[in-house]
Design an enzyme around this catalytic site. Structure first.
Site, short mmCIF file in Angstrom:
data_model
loop_
_atom_site.label_atom_id
_atom_site.label_comp_id
_atom_site.label_asym_id
_atom_site.label_seq_id
_atom_site.Cartn_x
_atom_site.Cartn_y
_atom_site.Cartn_z
N GLY A 191 -1.26 -2.72 6.43
CA GLY A 191 -1.93 -3.16 5.72
C GLY A 191 -0.13 -4.54 6.06
O GLY A 191 -0.05 -4.57 6.36
N CYS A 213 7.51 -1.92 7.40
CA CYS A 213 6.46 -3.47 7.11
C CYS A 213 6.04 -3.68 8.36
O CYS A 213 7.54 -4.06 9.56
CB CYS A 213 7.33 -4.68 6.22
SG CYS A 213 6.95 -5.73 5.43
N LEU A 214 5.21 -4.93 8.58
CA LEU A 214 5.37 -5.53 9.66
C LEU A 214 6.23 -7.05 9.63
O LEU A 214 6.68 -7.47 10.93
CB LEU A 214 3.90 -6.45 10.01
CG LEU A 214 3.26 -5.08 10.56
CD1 LEU A 214 1.19 -5.38 10.20
CD2 LEU A 214 3.50 -3.98 11.30
N HIS A 217 4.81 -8.05 -1.88
CA HIS A 217 5.01 -8.89 -1.02
C HIS A 217 4.11 -9.88 -1.60
O HIS A 217 4.86 -11.56 -1.25
CB HIS A 217 3.71 -9.07 1.01
CG HIS A 217 4.47 -8.37 1.77
ND1 HIS A 217 5.75 -8.66 2.56
CD2 HIS A 217 4.11 -7.24 2.37
CE1 HIS A 217 6.06 -8.70 3.01
NE2 HIS A 217 4.84 -7.08 3.35
N HIS A 225 3.07 -1.99 -1.60
CA HIS A 225 3.23 -2.69 -1.13
C HIS A 225 3.19 -4.41 -0.80
O HIS A 225 4.06 -5.36 -0.75
CB HIS A 225 3.84 -1.12 0.30
CG HIS A 225 4.25 -2.30 1.67
ND1 HIS A 225 6.03 -1.85 1.88
CD2 HIS A 225 4.35 -3.99 2.09
CE1 HIS A 225 5.85 -2.33 2.93
NE2 HIS A 225 5.23 -3.74 3.39
N GLU A 226 1.84 -3.66 -0.54
CA GLU A 226 1.51 -5.56 -0.19
C GLU A 226 1.54 -6.70 -1.63
O GLU A 226 1.82 -7.77 -0.97
CB GLU A 226 -0.09 -5.85 0.31
CG GLU A 226 -0.41 -4.44 1.96
CD GLU A 226 0.53 -5.29 3.14
OE1 GLU A 226 1.08 -5.94 3.10
OE2 GLU A 226 1.20 -3.84 3.07
N GLN A 262 2.45 -13.09 4.94
CA GLN A 262 3.13 -12.44 6.61
C GLN A 262 2.99 -13.47 7.39
O GLN A 262 3.13 -12.83 8.65
CB GLN A 262 3.13 -10.59 6.32
CG GLN A 262 3.51 -10.21 5.36
CD GLN A 262 3.50 -8.57 5.84
OE1 GLN A 262 1.91 -7.90 5.18
NE2 GLN A 262 4.24 -8.28 6.69
ZN ZN Z 1 5.27 -5.21 4.56
#
Ligand code: ZN
Length: 192
Positions: free
Chosen positions: A43, A90-91, A136, A132-133, A48
């Site tokens: 995701g 998380c990226l 963000h 989670h997204e 991000q």
């Molecule tokens: Zn993340």
């Protein structure tokens, strides 16, 4: 385009609803999928990649063969049903993982890239990933959702990200806050 990491200010920006989609934005979304696959993520939220707009992408298989989902202006409602704890990463915080408690099942309402309304009852990984997204897009990162005791385990990792960010900023590798907010205004005036 690149994936920005903690504590870049755009990760704390509350993203603005998207009003229109054009060819340039479609191209950005394509690039987001490619970046996500390269990083082996499932995701990725627009902020991000430094776009302060309200959408995120998901592909639970983390590769082009899987189903590519785009959620524009998503809203999540929390149904009855329990919560569960699971490890998240998380990226934007590569290498850090921690336990987060979230509702097991959610209903997601959003628009697709084609402008159609989507309503999806999700559970398991998709439910967790969508929550989670969506966090963000509200400027919330998974460590914010961890218990204070669990967060102790990643405190040092967070400090390292902060120190690295400061040093990149000192050497001109990260724009100033003023330039970052100019960038936000530019994107928001075009799409939000
Ligand atoms: Zn993340």
């Amino acid at each position: 385009m690149q994936i920005i990491t903690y504590p870049h200010p755009t990760l704390r920006r509350v993203s603005k609803p998207l009003r229109r989609v054009d060819a340039e934005l479609r191209q950005k979304i394509r690039e987001m999928f490619e970046l996500m696959y390269a990083a082996k993520g499932i995701g990725l939220a627009a902020n991000q990649v430094d776009l302060p707009l309200r959408f995120f992408i998901v592909n639970l298989e983390a590769k082009p063969e899987g189903e590519e989902l785009v959620f524009i202006n998503p809203v999540i409602s929390l149904p009855r049903g329990g919560s569960e704890e699971s490890e998240e990463g998380c990226l934007s915080l590569p290498g850090l993982y921690g336990p987060v408690v979230r509702p097991k099942q959610v209903r997601i309402n959003a628009y697709s890239l084609g402008g159609d309304e989507i309503q999806l009852d999700a559970n398991g990984l998709l439910a967790r990933c969508a929550q989670h997204e969506l966090d963000h897009l509200d400027g919330v990162l998974f460590p914010d959702r961890m218990s204070a005791t669990a967060r102790v385990d990643i405190a040092e990792g967070l400090d390292e990200f902060e120190a690295e960010f400061r040093s990149r900023r000192d050497t001109g590798g990260v724009p100033s806050d003023e330039d970052i907010s100019k960038h936000w205004m530019e994107w928001e005036s075009r799409y939000a």
